[in-house]
Design an enzyme around this catalytic site. Structure first.
Site, mmCIF file in Angstrom:
data_model
loop_
_atom_site.group_PDB
_atom_site.id
_atom_site.type_symbol
_atom_site.label_atom_id
_atom_site.label_comp_id
_atom_site.label_asym_id
_atom_site.label_seq_id
_atom_site.Cartn_x
_atom_site.Cartn_y
_atom_site.Cartn_z
ATOM 1 N N ILE A 1 1.012 -1.278 -0.105
ATOM 2 C CA ILE A 1 -0.003 0.059 0.032
ATOM 3 C C ILE A 1 0.668 1.154 -0.163
ATOM 4 O O ILE A 1 0.332 2.342 -0.276
ATOM 5 C CB ILE A 1 -1.126 -0.100 1.119
ATOM 6 C CG1 ILE A 1 -0.186 0.021 2.499
ATOM 7 C CG2 ILE A 1 -2.097 -1.133 1.009
ATOM 8 C CD1 ILE A 1 -1.156 0.299 3.724
ATOM 9 N N ASN B 1 -7.136 -2.063 5.831
ATOM 10 C CA ASN B 1 -6.973 -2.898 7.079
ATOM 11 C C ASN B 1 -5.340 -3.272 7.387
ATOM 12 O O ASN B 1 -4.952 -3.593 8.205
ATOM 13 C CB ASN B 1 -7.734 -4.252 6.850
ATOM 14 C CG ASN B 1 -7.307 -5.342 7.711
ATOM 15 O OD1 ASN B 1 -7.475 -5.551 8.955
ATOM 16 N ND2 ASN B 1 -6.481 -6.357 7.145
ATOM 17 N N TYR C 1 3.225 2.468 17.601
ATOM 18 C CA TYR C 1 1.993 1.944 16.842
ATOM 19 C C TYR C 1 0.857 2.802 17.372
ATOM 20 O O TYR C 1 -0.060 2.980 16.768
ATOM 21 C CB TYR C 1 1.769 0.669 17.682
ATOM 22 C CG TYR C 1 0.562 -0.256 17.126
ATOM 23 C CD1 TYR C 1 0.532 -0.748 15.783
ATOM 24 C CD2 TYR C 1 -0.555 -0.531 17.995
ATOM 25 C CE1 TYR C 1 -0.534 -1.326 15.248
ATOM 26 C CE2 TYR C 1 -1.703 -1.129 17.507
ATOM 27 C CZ TYR C 1 -1.511 -1.525 16.184
ATOM 28 O OH TYR C 1 -2.777 -2.290 15.834
HETATM 29 N N1 LIG Z 1 -4.707 -8.357 16.024
HETATM 30 C C1 LIG Z 1 -5.016 -7.253 16.917
HETATM 31 O O1 LIG Z 1 -5.329 -7.667 18.160
HETATM 32 C C2 LIG Z 1 -5.540 -5.847 16.577
HETATM 33 C C3 LIG Z 1 -5.649 -5.208 17.535
HETATM 34 C C4 LIG Z 1 -6.157 -3.830 17.137
HETATM 35 C C5 LIG Z 1 -6.076 -3.260 15.734
HETATM 36 N N2 LIG Z 1 -5.506 -4.249 14.683
HETATM 37 C C6 LIG Z 1 -5.417 -3.863 13.503
HETATM 38 O O2 LIG Z 1 -6.172 -4.843 12.694
HETATM 39 C C7 LIG Z 1 -5.669 -4.832 11.315
HETATM 40 C C8 LIG Z 1 -5.355 -6.125 11.065
HETATM 41 O O3 LIG Z 1 -4.743 -6.849 11.716
HETATM 42 P P1 LIG Z 1 -4.490 -8.403 11.942
HETATM 43 O O4 LIG Z 1 -4.277 -8.810 13.297
HETATM 44 O O5 LIG Z 1 -5.272 -8.954 11.058
HETATM 45 O O6 LIG Z 1 -2.742 -8.437 11.250
HETATM 46 P P2 LIG Z 1 -2.098 -9.383 10.562
HETATM 47 O O7 LIG Z 1 -0.563 -9.067 10.758
HETATM 48 O O8 LIG Z 1 -2.496 -10.844 10.868
HETATM 49 O O9 LIG Z 1 -2.363 -8.984 9.025
HETATM 50 C C9 LIG Z 1 -2.048 -7.828 8.355
HETATM 51 C C10 LIG Z 1 -1.863 -8.017 7.040
HETATM 52 O O10 LIG Z 1 -1.330 -6.725 6.459
HETATM 53 C C11 LIG Z 1 -0.495 -7.070 5.414
HETATM 54 N N3 LIG Z 1 0.455 -6.066 5.228
HETATM 55 C C12 LIG Z 1 1.237 -5.274 6.042
HETATM 56 N N4 LIG Z 1 2.006 -4.439 5.435
HETATM 57 C C13 LIG Z 1 1.408 -4.320 4.208
HETATM 58 C C14 LIG Z 1 1.654 -3.260 3.291
HETATM 59 N N5 LIG Z 1 2.639 -2.369 3.167
HETATM 60 N N6 LIG Z 1 0.907 -3.520 2.021
HETATM 61 C C15 LIG Z 1 -0.075 -4.253 1.997
HETATM 62 N N7 LIG Z 1 -0.182 -5.324 2.824
HETATM 63 C C16 LIG Z 1 0.386 -5.139 4.042
HETATM 64 C C17 LIG Z 1 0.105 -8.266 6.070
HETATM 65 O O11 LIG Z 1 1.052 -8.827 4.976
HETATM 66 C C18 LIG Z 1 -0.865 -9.181 6.617
HETATM 67 O O12 LIG Z 1 -1.424 -10.098 5.698
HETATM 68 C C19 LIG Z 1 -4.361 -3.866 11.343
HETATM 69 O O13 LIG Z 1 -4.759 -2.428 10.968
HETATM 70 C C20 LIG Z 1 -4.262 -3.996 12.955
HETATM 71 O O14 LIG Z 1 -3.340 -2.844 13.245
HETATM 72 C C21 LIG Z 1 -5.370 -5.910 15.103
#
Ligand SMILES: NC(=O)c1ccc[n+]([C@@H]2O[C@H](COP(=O)([O-])OP(=O)(O)OC[C@H]3O[C@@H](n4cnc5c(N)ncnc54)[C@H](O)[C@@H]3O)[C@@H](O)[C@H]2O)c1
Length: 244
Positions: A63, A85, A147
């Site tokens: 992205i 996301n 973060y």
């Molecule tokens: N899991 C949690 O507890 C949690 C809590 C609060 C917020 N979030 C937010 O939810 C969202 C999803 O989190 P998740 O837990 O599914 O994370 P995850 O790490 O399992 O998945 C994130 C995905 O984003 C992709 N990604 C990372 N950088 C990228 C880039 N530059 N271009 C394209 N793709 C990219 C990764 O390859 C991965 O597939 C994120 O924004 C995260 O900050 C997660």
């Protein structure tokens, strides 16, 4: 694909919350464009969905790569919904956070989101809905100097762009997840995981589908006249643990 079918684009779609969102938006009748930086899990996830007859396509790109994002948008028949996301995460205490780490997190979580939003709105000629995935950490968090700051940036971007884009019929909202059982959460030590779960009023770990459900509300064409809002999906933690 029928030209009347709405198109939803999901970044970070190869796993976790992104993949659960893809599944939910497919159930809701969208054609879904899956984007992820990691080609292998993305291709495998898309192939599994296609084998089930789902209306999906996938594109491996970062992205943060504006040219690649612009080329993708230009090739789509229409863009109705964008779910920002994709993000990176790591814990780091304030004094131990290097400037490079800080910039790297900001580059993906805030600037990457900004790039996808800006390129998508060029294609949203009949209005649209943008949903940014922030985090409860935007309020503050232990060892979250980088973060939490990046996610506060996502909230600021959501609220300010909601004002600017309203006149074009584009709604911009965010979800702020708390703890969710994905690789991101599993990257924490088991002790830290338990400590964090204990701080939630519900004492429960969220599932990716819980967040996808909130995203689906904002993505639904029947959700009108709602913009610049943050839906916090965190087991009640943002209410303040001192209450319990
Ligand atoms: N899991 C949690 O507890 C949690 C809590 C609060 C917020 N979030 C937010 O939810 C969202 C999803 O989190 P998740 O837990 O599914 O994370 P995850 O790490 O399992 O998945 C994130 C995905 O984003 C992709 N990604 C990372 N950088 C990228 C880039 N530059 N271009 C394209 N793709 C990219 C990764 O390859 C991965 O597939 C994120 O924004 C995260 O900050 C997660």
């Amino acid at each position: 694909m029928d030209m009347n079918t709405e198109v939803a684009l999901v970044t970070g779609a190869g796993q976790g919350i992104g993949l659960a969102t893809v599944r939910r938006l497919l159930e809701d009748g969208f054609h879904v464009v899956m984007i992820d930086r990691k080609s292998e899990p993305l291709t495998a996830a898309a192939a599994a969905l296609e084998a089930e007859g789902a209306s999906v396509e996938h594109h491996a790109l970062s992205i943060t790569d504006r040219a690649a994002v612009a080329a993708l948008m230009a090739g789509l028949p229409r863009v109705d919904v964008v779910v920002n996301n994709a993000a990176v995460f790591w814990d780091g205490k304030f004094n131990e956070t290097g400037e490079d780490d800080f910039r790297k997190m900001y580059e993906v979580n805030v600037i990457g989101t900004f790039i996808v939003m800006q390129e998508a709105v060029k294609r949203m000629n009949r209005g649209g809905r943008i949903i940014n995935v922030a985090s409860r950490a935007y309020l503050a968090g232990y060892a979250h100097a980088a973060y939490g700051t990046s996610k506060a940036g996502v909230i600021g971007l959501t609220r300010s762009s909601a004002i600017d884009l309203a006149e074009r019929g584009i709604l911009v909202n965010a979800v702020a997840p708390g703890l969710v059982e994905t690789d991101m959460f599993r990257s924490l030590t088991p002790d830290r995981q338990q400590e964090l779960i204990a701080k939630q009023p519900t004492k429960a770990l969220g599932q990716p589908e819980d967040i996808a459900n909130g995203i689906a509300f904002f993505a639904n064409p029947r959700t009108r006249n709602v913009t610049g809002q943050i839906m916090t999906l965190d087991g009640g933690r943002s209410m303040g643990i001192s209450l319990y």
